[in-house]
Structures are given as C-alpha cells and as structure tokens.
Design a protein around this motif. Structure first.
Motif, mmCIF file in Angstrom:
data_model
loop_
_atom_site.group_PDB
_atom_site.id
_atom_site.type_symbol
_atom_site.label_atom_id
_atom_site.label_comp_id
_atom_site.label_asym_id
_atom_site.label_seq_id
_atom_site.Cartn_x
_atom_site.Cartn_y
_atom_site.Cartn_z
ATOM 1 N N ALA A 187 8.639 -1.866 5.218
ATOM 2 C CA ALA A 187 8.354 -1.373 3.870
ATOM 3 C C ALA A 187 7.263 -2.211 3.209
ATOM 4 C CB ALA A 187 9.624 -1.382 3.031
ATOM 5 N N GLU A 188 7.327 -3.516 3.393
ATOM 6 C CA GLU A 188 6.302 -4.394 2.820
ATOM 7 C C GLU A 188 4.931 -4.114 3.434
ATOM 8 O OE1 GLU A 188 5.184 -9.148 2.471
ATOM 9 O OE2 GLU A 188 7.196 -8.578 3.116
ATOM 10 N N GLY A 189 4.880 -3.953 4.748
ATOM 11 C CA GLY A 189 3.615 -3.658 5.413
ATOM 12 C C GLY A 189 3.031 -2.328 4.962
ATOM 13 N N LEU A 190 3.892 -1.328 4.835
ATOM 14 C CA LEU A 190 3.437 -0.017 4.384
ATOM 15 C C LEU A 190 2.939 -0.069 2.945
ATOM 16 C CD1 LEU A 190 6.246 2.120 6.005
ATOM 17 C CD2 LEU A 190 3.814 2.208 6.575
ATOM 18 N N ASN A 191 3.661 -0.793 2.085
ATOM 19 C CA ASN A 191 3.218 -0.933 0.697
ATOM 20 C C ASN A 191 1.867 -1.622 0.610
ATOM 21 O OD1 ASN A 191 5.411 0.383 -0.430
ATOM 22 N ND2 ASN A 191 6.603 -1.494 -0.654
ATOM 23 N N THR A 192 1.658 -2.638 1.451
ATOM 24 C CA THR A 192 0.370 -3.334 1.464
ATOM 25 C C THR A 192 -0.748 -2.375 1.856
ATOM 26 O OG1 THR A 192 1.418 -5.448 1.998
ATOM 27 C CG2 THR A 192 -0.929 -5.237 2.498
ATOM 28 N N LEU A 193 -0.512 -1.575 2.891
ATOM 29 C CA LEU A 193 -1.520 -0.605 3.313
ATOM 30 C C LEU A 193 -1.800 0.413 2.207
ATOM 31 C CD1 LEU A 193 -0.422 0.060 6.997
ATOM 32 C CD2 LEU A 193 -2.507 -1.093 6.236
ATOM 33 N N ARG A 194 -0.747 0.883 1.567
ATOM 34 C CA ARG A 194 -0.926 1.881 0.503
ATOM 35 C C ARG A 194 -1.679 1.297 -0.688
ATOM 36 N NH1 ARG A 194 4.946 3.902 2.036
ATOM 37 N NH2 ARG A 194 4.349 5.596 3.432
ATOM 38 N N GLU A 195 -1.399 0.024 -1.010
ATOM 39 C CA GLU A 195 -2.136 -0.639 -2.093
ATOM 40 C C GLU A 195 -3.620 -0.767 -1.764
ATOM 41 O OE1 GLU A 195 -0.068 -4.325 -2.635
ATOM 42 O OE2 GLU A 195 1.662 -3.366 -3.608
ATOM 43 N N MET A 196 -3.934 -0.809 -0.479
ATOM 44 C CA MET A 196 -5.331 -0.896 -0.047
ATOM 45 C C MET A 196 -5.979 0.497 0.026
ATOM 46 S SD MET A 196 -4.733 -3.764 2.961
ATOM 47 C CE MET A 196 -6.278 -3.426 3.743
ATOM 48 N N GLY A 197 -5.218 1.524 -0.320
ATOM 49 C CA GLY A 197 -5.771 2.876 -0.325
ATOM 50 C C GLY A 197 -5.584 3.640 0.963
ATOM 51 N N VAL A 198 -4.741 3.142 1.858
ATOM 52 C CA VAL A 198 -4.503 3.821 3.131
ATOM 53 C C VAL A 198 -3.406 4.862 2.931
ATOM 54 C CG1 VAL A 198 -3.774 3.540 5.530
ATOM 55 C CG2 VAL A 198 -5.164 1.772 4.431
#
Length: 132
Positions: free
Chosen positions: A21-32
């Motif tokens: 979940a943390e990794g996915l949130n980081t990617l989403r915050e980067m616009g992925v």
C-alpha cells in the motif's frame, strides 16, 4: 514531460500488505496510474486472467515487463524441503515462463527484465533459497 505514466503492480497479495500500500501510494503521488491486481505469476491461468483484466482496463497496451517475483524460504539450503525448493524456484522459473508465453505478441515490448535476488549476485554467509 506531460506523458501519462501507467503501470501494473501484480502480486500474490495484491495491495493488501502495508508495504505494498505504501509503495502504491508513493507511485500514485508521483502521478503514476497503477493497478494492483492479486496474481500468482506461477499460475498460467492466473497470469492469463490478469492480462485479460489489463486489456479490458483503461491502461494502454503493455510495453514492458519487470518480473521481481519471489518466494522467500528462510532456510539453509541443506535443510530445505522439496516443497520449499519448488516454491522458491517455481516463483522465478514458472513466472518467467508464464510471462514469456502469455504476454501478447502484439505488445512489442520495449523491455523484459527478470530480477534475481541480490544474494544470488553478491552471495551470502549462509546458502539460502533466495540466492536462486
């Protein structure tokens, strides 16, 4: 540069673990724009279903693949059971084969990367299954 970035983060646990979940949130915050389907890559029917789901999504066609599948068996090689060995090797060998055979030929992949364990490259004090 204005280009959209999309990806699929497939995992046997999906996005269920706190680390995922943390990794996915980081990617989403980067616009992925990222999907996180639950998928056992060592299962050919599972991979086929996951790829069909991706094809039905709003994501563009697959252009690359990074396979980092692994099953960690924290056991010294001499003490491993056949089941532990099969689970570890299967996660790498079968997942690689399934992706190789099931990714659509029309994808014209820009890259297909198979990751191994750093222990397999650097070695470790004790021979463990993740070195495979």
């Amino acid at each position: 540069d204005g280009d959209a970035v999309e990806g699929v983060w497939y995992s046997s646990g999906g996005q269920g673990s706190p680390d995922a979940a943390e990794g996915l949130n980081t990617l989403r915050e980067m616009g992925v724009d990222v999907l996180a389907p639950r998928c056992d890559l060592s299962s050919a029917p599972g991979v086929a279903n996951m790829l069909q789901d991706c094809a039905r999504s709003d994501l563009p066609p697959i252009r690359g693949c990074i396979n980092a599948a692994m099953v960690l068996q924290d056991a010294i090689f001499d003490n491993m059971t056949l089941a532990q060995w099969n689970a570890t090797v299967g996660s790498k060998a079968q997942s690689s084969w399934n992706l190789h055979t099931l990714l659509p030929e029309s994808a014209h992949l820009d890259f297909f990367i198979q990751l191994s364990s750093l222990a397999g490259i650097n070695g470790s004090v004790e021979p463990r299954s993740q070195s495979s």
